[in-house]
Design an enzyme around this catalytic site. Structure first.
Site, mmCIF file in Angstrom:
data_model
loop_
_atom_site.group_PDB
_atom_site.id
_atom_site.type_symbol
_atom_site.label_atom_id
_atom_site.label_comp_id
_atom_site.label_asym_id
_atom_site.label_seq_id
_atom_site.Cartn_x
_atom_site.Cartn_y
_atom_site.Cartn_z
ATOM 1 C CD GLU A 150 52.765 79.726 84.388
ATOM 2 O OE1 GLU A 150 53.093 80.436 85.357
ATOM 3 O OE2 GLU A 150 52.495 80.201 83.264
ATOM 4 C CD GLU A 187 56.858 81.484 81.282
ATOM 5 O OE1 GLU A 187 55.679 81.113 81.218
ATOM 6 O OE2 GLU A 187 57.792 80.694 81.542
#
Length: 253
Positions: free
Chosen positions: A107, A127
């Site tokens: 990210e 995740e």
């Protein structure tokens, strides 16, 4: 020693996450260090482009889970994860990726404007494998770069994508041999730093906002930026330098 190093030369800043023993995982010290480095970069008129990279052959493994269990959440108000994901700089930022860019590390790379990666680099949002979601911009930015179904595959399976496949789909700008990402990122940064700083900054802003506008609305939204550049000293200098067959001398105004 600081967990984030800041160096500069020839109009280019290099921001290095320096926790190789932890695969450059992000804790609060890293988040604050990146935020301070971005502030220093933005404040200096002599710096045109920044490069974000990681030490020791890994870009960033994401959230430092050990620090997380101690109660550290490296999300800064108004800035997001790692002091960056919700508030990238107004000037261009390049991610130079070696090894893994995982979870929050991916990210951070997605928050950059350009990505240079070694051929053996890997990108992933794992995740879901831990019952989490990629809430630091990965799920928002990935579908704007990759085909929808590929972005969905990465998000739902948590499985990584290699740099060569990422390059084929437009996620990575430049591929290098292992160990060469930072050098290639510096070369890319130098080609940007040679241009008019006002024009570069305005061009970044227009390209970034274009994904949220239909074509007609986009022209209205970009008009003030374009008009400001047309009236700038740098625009005149660029034209004069071309007609006089010399290198331009940018004033940044």
């Amino acid at each position: 020693m600081s967990a984030v190093r800041f160096e500069d030369a020839d109009g280019i800043a290099v921001i290095t996450i320096d926790r190789p023993a932890r695969r450059n995982a992000v804790d609060l010290e890293v988040a604050h260090g990146i935020a301070r480095a971005i502030d220093a970069f933005e404040a200096r008129a002599d710096l045109a482009v920044a490069i974000l990279t990681g030490a020791g052959g890994t870009f960033c493994a994401g959230l430092d889970l050990a620090a997380f269990t101690r109660g550290e959440i490296p999300i800064l108000p108004g800035r997001g994860f790692g002091g960056l994901t919700e508030s990238p700089p107004g000037k261009p930022l390049i991610a130079a990726v070696e090894g893994w860019a995982l979870a929050g590390g991916f990210e951070l790379a997605l928050a950059a404007d350009l990505i240079v990666a070694a051929r053996d680099a890997r990108f992933g949002l794992p995740e879901t494998k831990r019952g989490l979601v990629a809430g630091a911009g990965g799920l928002l930015r990935l579908p704007k770069t990759l085909p929808y179904r590929l972005a969905m595959q990465l998000a739902l399976t948590g499985e990584p994508i290699g740099a060569e496949a990422a390059h084929d789909h437009g996620l990575v700008n430049i591929l290098t041999e292992p160990g060469g990402a930072l050098t290639a990122a510096r070369e890319l940064a130098a080609s940007i730093a040679a241009n008019g700083p006002l024009a570069v900054r305005a061009s970044k802003e227009i390209v970034a906002m274009s994904v949220d506008y239909p074509s007609t609305g986009g022209f209205d939204a970009q008009r003030p930026l374009v008009e400001r550049i047309l009236a700038s000293r740098d625009a005149l200098e660029g034209a004069l330098a071309f007609t006089e067959r010399r290198a331009p001398v940018w004033a940044g105004e």
